[in-house]
Design an enzyme around this catalytic site. Sequence first.
Site, PDB file in Angstrom:
ATOM      1  CD  GLU A  95      -4.091  -0.242   9.157  1.00 31.77           C
ATOM      2  OE1 GLU A  95      -4.778   0.141   8.198  1.00 31.77           O
ATOM      3  OE2 GLU A  95      -3.337  -1.238   9.100  1.00 31.77           O
TER       4      GLU A  95
ATOM      5  CD  GLU B 112      -3.245   0.556   2.053  1.00 30.00           C
ATOM      6  OE1 GLU B 112      -4.122   1.400   2.209  1.00 30.00           O
ATOM      7  OE2 GLU B 112      -3.213  -0.533   2.657  1.00 30.00           O
TER       8      GLU B 112
END
Length: 942
Positions: free
Chosen positions: A739, A466
């Site tokens: 996260e 990502e």
Amino acid sequence: MTPTPQPNTAVQPPTVENVRDTLGIGWREPRLSWITRTTADGWRQGIYELELVNSAGKRLSSVARESDESVLVSWPFAALESRERVGVRVRVAARSADRAHPAWSAWSDVTWVETGLLDESDWTARFVSPDWDEDASKDNPCAVLRRPFELDGPVRTARLYATALGVYEAELNGARIGDQVLAPGWTAYDQRLRYQTYDVTELLHEGANEFTATLADGWYRGRLGWEGGRALYGERLALLAQLEIVMADGRVFTVATDADGTWQAAPGPALRASLYDGETHDARIRPENWHGVRAEPFDMAVLAAPTGPPVRRTEELSPVAITTSPSGKTVMDFGQNLVGRLRLTVDGAAGQEIVLRHAEVLQDGELAVEPLRTAEATDRYILRGGAPETWEPRFTFHGFRYVEVTGWPGEFDPDAVRAAVIHSDMERVGFFESSDELVNRLHENAVWGMRGNFLDVPTDCPQRDERLGWTGDIQVFSPTACQLYDSAGFLGSWLVDLALEQRADGAAPSIVPKVTPFADLAAAGWSDAATVVPWTLYQRYGDKGVLAAQFASMRAWVDHVAELAGPDRLWNTGFQFGDWLDPSAPAGQPQAAKTPAEVVATAYFAHSASLVAQAAAVLGLEDEERQYSQLAAAVRTAFQDEYVTSKGRIIGDAQTAYSLALQFALLPGAEQRRHAADRLAALVRNNGHRIGTGFLGTPLICDALAENGHLETAYRLLLERGCPSWLYPVTQGATTIWERWDSMRPDGTVNRDGMTSFNHYALGAVVDWLYRTVAGLDCAEPGYRRLRIAPRPGGGLTYAKAVLRTPYGPASVAWRINGDELVVEADVPPNTTASVDLLGAGSLPDVGAGHHAWTIPAPKVAAARFTLDSWVSELRGDQRALEIFKDAMLRYWPEVAEHLERPEADAGMDLTLRQLGDLAPRGQELLAELEHRFLGYADDNV
């Protein structure tokens, strides 16, 4: 009369715009800033003089002005031309009644400024690529381009102007040029491609010379995003290089990339160079079988000089432990989750392959690679043999703490390995410490998270497939970013791409640069980076220029939302990320937060409209200020009518809903605000002081509590250690921000939700609150021209300190509780003032530059007061109250005592103490004892 000299006053060399690298700047009239150092209390600048000198140090001109401005001062000299090199220095004098004879400081040292190639016509070079065909759907060996040339005399100066479609490293005569990594970085390439300027004078010599450069895919052609897209910008890599050499006799010799037959290309030893998958290097290979090059068409008008810091190697770490995994593999632990790559020094046989696999955490003693998803994060080095050799990958980076090494010849030597930390080379400006070591570690985790994810663009994570510029992450984190590092140039540069990537209808992307189908999605809290980040930069750096540059983008975004919302001014249609990763969201549905998406979206609509109005006011745009002020008011009214009760209860009844409403000024009445704040505090207490917010609520909740009468609740939320909380990851050994609140489960297993990172800075946005509220160092006027000293001790902390290098110089606030006294000390930079707000100290006068100290009675904080109308679940947030409750229940209703204190009891039944007493067999006796003991508990703890 001879004026008294200024005592111990000196000026630092001027800085240029928001860059530290002043070679090859792109401004014709760069703004200048300077910091004054002085021991004079209350010092204020009254006059400054700027002097311009040429490259030989000869004075060209000077300008003196009566002004107290010292930050981003307009260039007072003639506009610069391409390749022009000048020096600038400054001296200052304090405000004085004797204006005719100012007491000047000494002149600062000279700052040398040199422009790059400012006009398209300055370029004679053209983009060239190897004259062979490649399959852009897979990794290819990196190409090496070369150009030999002769110099018939000594060199006076030489500059290289270079960039690439892809990433590049260049050499002259075998010596690497510059220290940048992954140049030219990542921008919206078809609209803005940065070039670099290097001083290569010392690398050239009379006689034979050779220029070489290696090209790799980078972001231009490598795979990007979880969909695995490749060649998203183009299928052919290319180099642009213009080497301009001024000989000692004044002649100019230029070596420029072109297709005239003087340039050659061949495959090099780097067989693969993937940002996600890693680099493979065969040291036995020497470039041979040279081909020609061919010209690649490209719009030279999009070339631009950098306005932010380059990516560099900033630190090296050694392994802190070497272990053997259950599968028998050697695993290095670097003690810190970092972003970068390894450098090896090794001696072995030719053809021996060393394999390095990277991961952020271990699972059962082995590398936990599942969070990497499809990213291989594996480097391979094939030895040349015959002597010790040193290698470091050049065109990749990894997010890791642990590295598994196989194929090492002989016994593994940990001293032969170093981890190079890589990120945009910003200057550290903020430091925080307190009496709580877990909070200190939380702060440092945010620092490391920012370092790892500020790699040319503000990425979401550095390890998996990502690593994209998600706008929502930086929208919430930008205030913290400015507390930790000088982020003006970095974020200002990224904002240029955000504006370039906006659609014609004003929709701002959710990812910048746009490289995935999701990137074009306009969403609340994400696309609002278009308004929030410019306003943050103005607030923290006092830069009106960033507002002027971004204003069209800001208003276009708000106009787009106005179209989506329609005349009812409620943004309640379309997909929203919402309060992303609310800890209560079901598995696989990170957007399914407790706070409804339409509440979040409409709140951000009001907030962004208000920011555009405020930006218009700063820029003197009266009509626009009026227009967007009215729009913001209309959206606030629509929000109130649709989502808020008359008493202040908000639909969704969630922590984020109340935090948004309170911090975005969506509740007009004092009673509504009080009720909403009380309800927010109750939700936090009912949740055992565990966090209940996702990405968008997290940066707001502590302010929403502390500014509305619930400071202690904010502290208890901050200091909670159970999962989910800010300190839970710290107790689990985290060295960066995760996260997810539970990226690592309490049982020690990695969250397997398919989207788990251990280096993802968004939830670290609370660090801004540590500076502004816990330590009490805040800006009262844009750019810290006026500071606010307002520490708010609490939570059992006995000490806190924040130091921040503001645009005017270092500022600090520190407080310590000594018995019954609170001692506060502060340093205020020259040319600024500060307001002072110490609770319980009454009205305090403003202070000027210098060191200040106050001693006042230490604040007395009441313990949480519980009444018979308190909820049973609230007691879980107070260990002493829970003990009182349990003790009473064991005597009056033992059969349910153990059940009701458990967290899972909330799911099936939550009662007030009074309701519980109505059900208990000896309810009145139970209530009487609880009322008496809770009253005594509160009184004893004031």
